[in-house]
Design an enzyme around this catalytic site. Structure first.
Site, mmCIF file in Angstrom:
data_model
loop_
_atom_site.group_PDB
_atom_site.id
_atom_site.type_symbol
_atom_site.label_atom_id
_atom_site.label_comp_id
_atom_site.label_asym_id
_atom_site.label_seq_id
_atom_site.Cartn_x
_atom_site.Cartn_y
_atom_site.Cartn_z
ATOM 1 N NE ARG A 121 -0.052 7.696 19.383
ATOM 2 C CZ ARG A 121 -0.875 8.088 20.181
ATOM 3 N NH1 ARG A 121 -0.826 9.370 20.313
ATOM 4 N NH2 ARG A 121 -1.550 7.093 20.863
ATOM 5 C CE LYS A 161 -2.388 6.131 16.879
ATOM 6 N NZ LYS A 161 -2.327 4.665 17.163
ATOM 7 C CG HIS A 207 6.412 4.309 18.218
ATOM 8 N ND1 HIS A 207 5.598 5.373 17.927
ATOM 9 C CD2 HIS A 207 5.569 3.443 18.926
ATOM 10 C CE1 HIS A 207 4.440 5.116 18.410
ATOM 11 N NE2 HIS A 207 4.354 3.905 19.166
ATOM 12 N NE ARG A 231 3.676 6.588 21.676
ATOM 13 C CZ ARG A 231 2.622 7.672 22.326
ATOM 14 N NH1 ARG A 231 2.829 8.861 22.472
ATOM 15 N NH2 ARG A 231 1.327 7.225 22.718
ATOM 16 C CG HIS A 281 -1.225 4.641 25.485
ATOM 17 N ND1 HIS A 281 -0.160 4.102 26.107
ATOM 18 C CD2 HIS A 281 -0.483 4.773 24.315
ATOM 19 C CE1 HIS A 281 0.960 3.998 25.493
ATOM 20 N NE2 HIS A 281 0.636 4.340 24.336
ATOM 21 C CE1 TYR A 337 6.358 1.855 26.467
ATOM 22 C CE2 TYR A 337 4.045 2.285 26.945
ATOM 23 C CZ TYR A 337 5.183 2.287 26.057
ATOM 24 O OH TYR A 337 5.030 2.854 25.090
#
Length: 386
Positions: A231, A255, A319, A322, A345, A354
């Protein structure tokens, strides 16, 4: 880079322990990642763009994020709440920061959402601690009217913030009943992530704008964003000591206060070596601006956008690189678990987006794996009639 790195493992900074999850990242060192190896091509020429410093430092750039407008705790900056009008809201935000490791972006968004609710309740002679389900629904109904109607995803986030706040209020004994327990978020449409074709992504990362010192920095940034699939906020937080160029690994602060070790390919390693040589010795933030302070996420967005515009791929953003990394890995045969670990994730359902993008890959997998997907054998012309 600090020793003892374990490839493809997620580490919780709060506990220092490896989080449970998938195994090593599905990755090969043949290219940027499992499917992005390609020959280097000469790029289009073009005038160098001057270095433009951002008007407002972004998160990860050493600057203070701008206050969130509206409501109680509207000046929340991640560590303290300036001028909190509701002590419960301030304590909840501190709880999210200290115990849930919420990012400054999440804290500002939630502070604005609950601040808006606090203002609405004050108009009705109530407070956050005395609100009812009818009050909450009236607040949400007001936002759904007018021309500036929020997007379903925004409305879902506000409901999630409200539910989280009142769940915490109930669990800590501040209220007797949870008025938000029956709130339901609207179903937000799931959009297929935008990605670039392999040749488009190669053109973007190989032909950054600007010259000299800035061109080396921009090339290294673009290669890392695409090659590692991190990110933009994670790229802004990368420090020199987080890199292991010999093993082509980078420690990423993701995150929720989690760390993970992410691989990247030889093109990114070469670009990073060139940038570190031009950058000079010293630790700290990997990517610097012309003042030799950390490069902001806003400047990173501008670098990616300008590189895309230069090679005829408009509206390119970090993004998209990414998403392109994940899509190209999937097309190259990587499994979803490996891609999940690469991207950081928390849920595999996020990575499954995806699978809706690369339909050709799914078709190949289906035809190779399903017993009834193969074509029937041709008739035998040598058989005797009878």
């Amino acid at each position: 880079m600090r020793g003892g790195l374990r490839r493809g493992r997620t580490v919780d900074r709060a506990t220092g322990r490896a989080a449970r999850g998938p195994g090593p990242v599905a990755y090969t060192r043949a290219g940027r990642h499992a499917s992005c190896h390609r020959p280097t091509r000469a790029g289009p020429g073009g005038p160098a763009d001057p270095e433009r410093a951002p008007r407002t430092p972004g998160p990860g750039a050493g600057g203070t994020p701008p206050p969130t407008p509206g409501g109680a705790c509207r000046g929340y900056h991640g560590d303290v709440a300036s001028d909190p009008t509701d002590p419960d809201l301030a304590r909840w935000l501190d709880h999210l920061r200290a115990e849930r490791a919420a990012s400054p972006h999440t804290l500002r968004a939630y502070a604005g959402d609950l601040g808006s609710l606090s203002d609405f309740l004050a108009e009705r002679g109530r407070s956050l601690s005395t609100a009812t389900l009818a009050d909450l629904r009236a607040w949400l109904g007001r936002q759904g009217r007018g021309r500036r109607r929020p997007a379903p995803a925004t409305l879902a986030r506000r409901i999630a913030a409200t539910r989280s706040f009142y769940r915490w209020m109930w669990r800590t004994g501040r209220i007797d009943a949870d008025p938000a327990a029956r709130l339901r978020a609207p179903r937000a449409p799931r959009r297929a992530p935008r990605f670039l074709e392999i040749d488009e992504a190669a053109a973007v990362v190989e032909h950054p704008t600007q010259d000299g010192w800035f061109a080396l920095r921009n090339r290294a940034l673009l290669e890392l964003l695409y090659g590692a699939g991190i990110r933009v906020g994670e790229a802004a937080a990368v420090r020199v000591e987080d890199l292991d160029l010999d093993r082509r690994l980078v420690r990423v602060h993701g995150k929720g206060g989690k760390e993970r070790i992410v691989p990247f390919g030889p093109p990114a390693a070469d670009a990073l070596r060139a940038w570190l040589e031009a950058r000079g010795a010293g630790g700290g933030a990997l990517f610097l601006n012309k003042h030799r302070t950390p490069l902001s996420t806003r400047s990173m967005w501008r670098i990616v956008r300008d590189a895309g515009a230069r090679v005829g791929v408009p509206d390119t953003h970090p993004h998209a690189l990414r998403h392109s990394c994940a899509t190209h890995m999937l097309a190259g045969g990587a499994d979803l678990r490996g891609i999940q670990e690469q991207l950081g994730h928390a849920s595999l359902s996020t990575t499954q987006r995806y699978t809706h993008v690369d339909a050709a890959h799914l078709l190949r997998v289906y035809r190779a794996a399903h017993p009834r997907a193969a074509a029937p054998p041709p008739p035998d012309d040598d058989r005797e009639p009878g």
